[in-house]
Design a protein around this motif. Structure first.
Motif, short mmCIF file in Angstrom:
data_model
loop_
_atom_site.label_atom_id
_atom_site.label_comp_id
_atom_site.label_asym_id
_atom_site.label_seq_id
_atom_site.Cartn_x
_atom_site.Cartn_y
_atom_site.Cartn_z
N GLY A 1 -100.64 -54.40 10.24
CA GLY A 1 -100.51 -52.96 10.40
C GLY A 1 -99.07 -52.53 10.62
N ARG A 2 -98.36 -53.29 11.43
CA ARG A 2 -96.96 -52.95 11.72
C ARG A 2 -96.06 -53.21 10.51
NH1 ARG A 2 -95.75 -54.08 18.00
NH2 ARG A 2 -97.78 -53.47 18.79
N LEU A 3 -96.33 -54.31 9.79
CA LEU A 3 -95.56 -54.61 8.58
C LEU A 3 -95.68 -53.47 7.58
CD1 LEU A 3 -94.06 -56.52 6.55
CD2 LEU A 3 -96.33 -57.33 5.87
N ARG A 4 -96.90 -53.01 7.35
CA ARG A 4 -97.13 -51.97 6.34
C ARG A 4 -96.47 -50.65 6.73
NH1 ARG A 4 -97.57 -55.29 2.40
NH2 ARG A 4 -99.65 -56.04 1.85
N ARG A 5 -96.16 -50.44 8.01
CA ARG A 5 -95.49 -49.21 8.44
C ARG A 5 -93.97 -49.31 8.40
NH1 ARG A 5 -99.94 -49.39 11.99
NH2 ARG A 5 -98.72 -50.22 13.73
N LEU A 6 -93.43 -50.50 8.17
CA LEU A 6 -91.97 -50.65 8.06
C LEU A 6 -91.49 -50.01 6.76
CD1 LEU A 6 -91.37 -54.41 9.02
CD2 LEU A 6 -90.81 -52.40 10.40
N PRO A 7 -90.23 -49.55 6.72
CA PRO A 7 -89.68 -49.08 5.44
C PRO A 7 -89.75 -50.22 4.41
CG PRO A 7 -88.22 -48.50 7.25
CD PRO A 7 -89.28 -49.41 7.81
N GLY A 8 -90.42 -49.99 3.31
CA GLY A 8 -90.58 -51.04 2.29
C GLY A 8 -91.69 -52.02 2.61
N GLY A 9 -92.36 -51.82 3.74
CA GLY A 9 -93.38 -52.77 4.20
C GLY A 9 -94.61 -52.89 3.34
N GLU A 10 -94.76 -51.97 2.40
CA GLU A 10 -95.90 -52.08 1.49
C GLU A 10 -95.61 -53.10 0.38
OE1 GLU A 10 -92.91 -49.51 -0.25
OE2 GLU A 10 -93.84 -49.39 1.72
N GLY A 11 -94.37 -53.56 0.29
CA GLY A 11 -93.96 -54.45 -0.80
C GLY A 11 -94.48 -55.88 -0.74
N PRO A 12 -94.32 -56.56 0.39
CA PRO A 12 -94.74 -57.97 0.42
C PRO A 12 -96.24 -58.14 0.14
CG PRO A 12 -93.36 -57.46 2.32
CD PRO A 12 -93.68 -56.16 1.64
N LYS A 13 -96.55 -59.15 -0.64
CA LYS A 13 -97.95 -59.51 -0.88
C LYS A 13 -98.41 -60.31 0.33
CE LYS A 13 -98.06 -57.95 -5.12
NZ LYS A 13 -98.80 -56.77 -5.50
N VAL A 14 -99.49 -59.88 0.96
CA VAL A 14 -99.99 -60.54 2.16
C VAL A 14 -101.30 -61.24 1.86
CG1 VAL A 14 -100.79 -60.23 4.53
CG2 VAL A 14 -98.84 -58.90 3.69
N VAL A 15 -101.33 -62.53 2.12
CA VAL A 15 -102.54 -63.33 1.95
C VAL A 15 -102.93 -63.88 3.32
CG1 VAL A 15 -103.58 -65.33 0.82
CG2 VAL A 15 -101.91 -63.94 -0.42
N PHE A 16 -104.06 -63.37 3.84
CA PHE A 16 -104.57 -63.92 5.10
C PHE A 16 -105.05 -65.34 4.84
CE2 PHE A 16 -104.90 -59.91 7.52
CZ PHE A 16 -104.65 -60.40 8.78
N CYS A 17 -104.78 -66.21 5.78
CA CYS A 17 -105.19 -67.61 5.67
C CYS A 17 -105.76 -67.98 7.04
CB CYS A 17 -103.99 -68.47 5.33
SG CYS A 17 -104.40 -70.20 5.18
N THR A 18 -107.10 -67.99 7.16
CA THR A 18 -107.70 -68.07 8.48
C THR A 18 -109.07 -68.72 8.45
OG1 THR A 18 -108.37 -66.69 10.37
CG2 THR A 18 -108.62 -65.72 8.19
N THR A 19 -109.56 -69.05 9.62
CA THR A 19 -110.92 -69.59 9.74
C THR A 19 -111.94 -68.47 9.86
OG1 THR A 19 -110.67 -69.73 12.14
CG2 THR A 19 -110.17 -71.72 10.86
N GLU A 20 -111.47 -67.23 10.05
CA GLU A 20 -112.38 -66.09 10.17
C GLU A 20 -112.98 -65.80 8.79
OE1 GLU A 20 -113.28 -64.88 12.90
OE2 GLU A 20 -111.71 -65.52 14.27
N ASN A 21 -114.28 -66.06 8.63
CA ASN A 21 -114.85 -65.96 7.29
C ASN A 21 -115.99 -64.96 7.17
OD1 ASN A 21 -116.83 -67.30 8.64
ND2 ASN A 21 -116.84 -69.09 7.32
#
Length: 129
Positions: free
Chosen positions: A65-85
């Protein structure tokens, strides 16, 4: 060179991810929690983020949530990698701005397939480009 920020409180997971991503021609930066990852992103945004959900200090969901609010923060591709399924976690992550979701444990084929899906890498033969 493309950069990938690996955010996970497990040094073992970060090491495995680093090995896989470096084989895929990414420069890897590591963070052990969301707060550390956010500080890195404030200095310069990566092309991709491989993100764990459950971490101390700041979890992956709050970081996203904080990343996406940074200037340009919508740019990085985010892949969650977790045990939460469960579907609730997956839909929350995608609604918060994640591009994809990987279940642990993972391997190079899984990471490669997801990175292709989000446009980070091209489909390629077993030889690295």
């Amino acid at each position: 060179m493309r950069t990938c920020l690996v955010v996970d409180d497990s040094s073992v997971v970060r090491k495995i991810a680093r090995r896989i991503l470096e084989e895929m021609a990414f420069e890897v930066v590591e963070a052990e929690d969301g707060e550390q990852a956010l500080e890195i992103c404030q200095r310069g945004l990566p092309d991709a983020v491989l993100l764990d959900w459950n971490m101390p200090v700041m979890d992956g969901y709050d970081f996203l949530g904080r990343l996406r609010r940074l200037p340009g923060g919508e740019g990085p591709k985010v892949v969650f990698c977790t045990t939460e399924n469960d579907i609730d976690h997956i839909s929350r992550a995608l609604n918060a701005g994640a591009n994809e979701y990987i279940m642990k444990p993972f391997d190079k084929d899984i990471v490669s397939a997801k990175f292709q899906e989000v446009g980070l890498i091209q489909a390629m033969s077993s030889e690295s480009a």
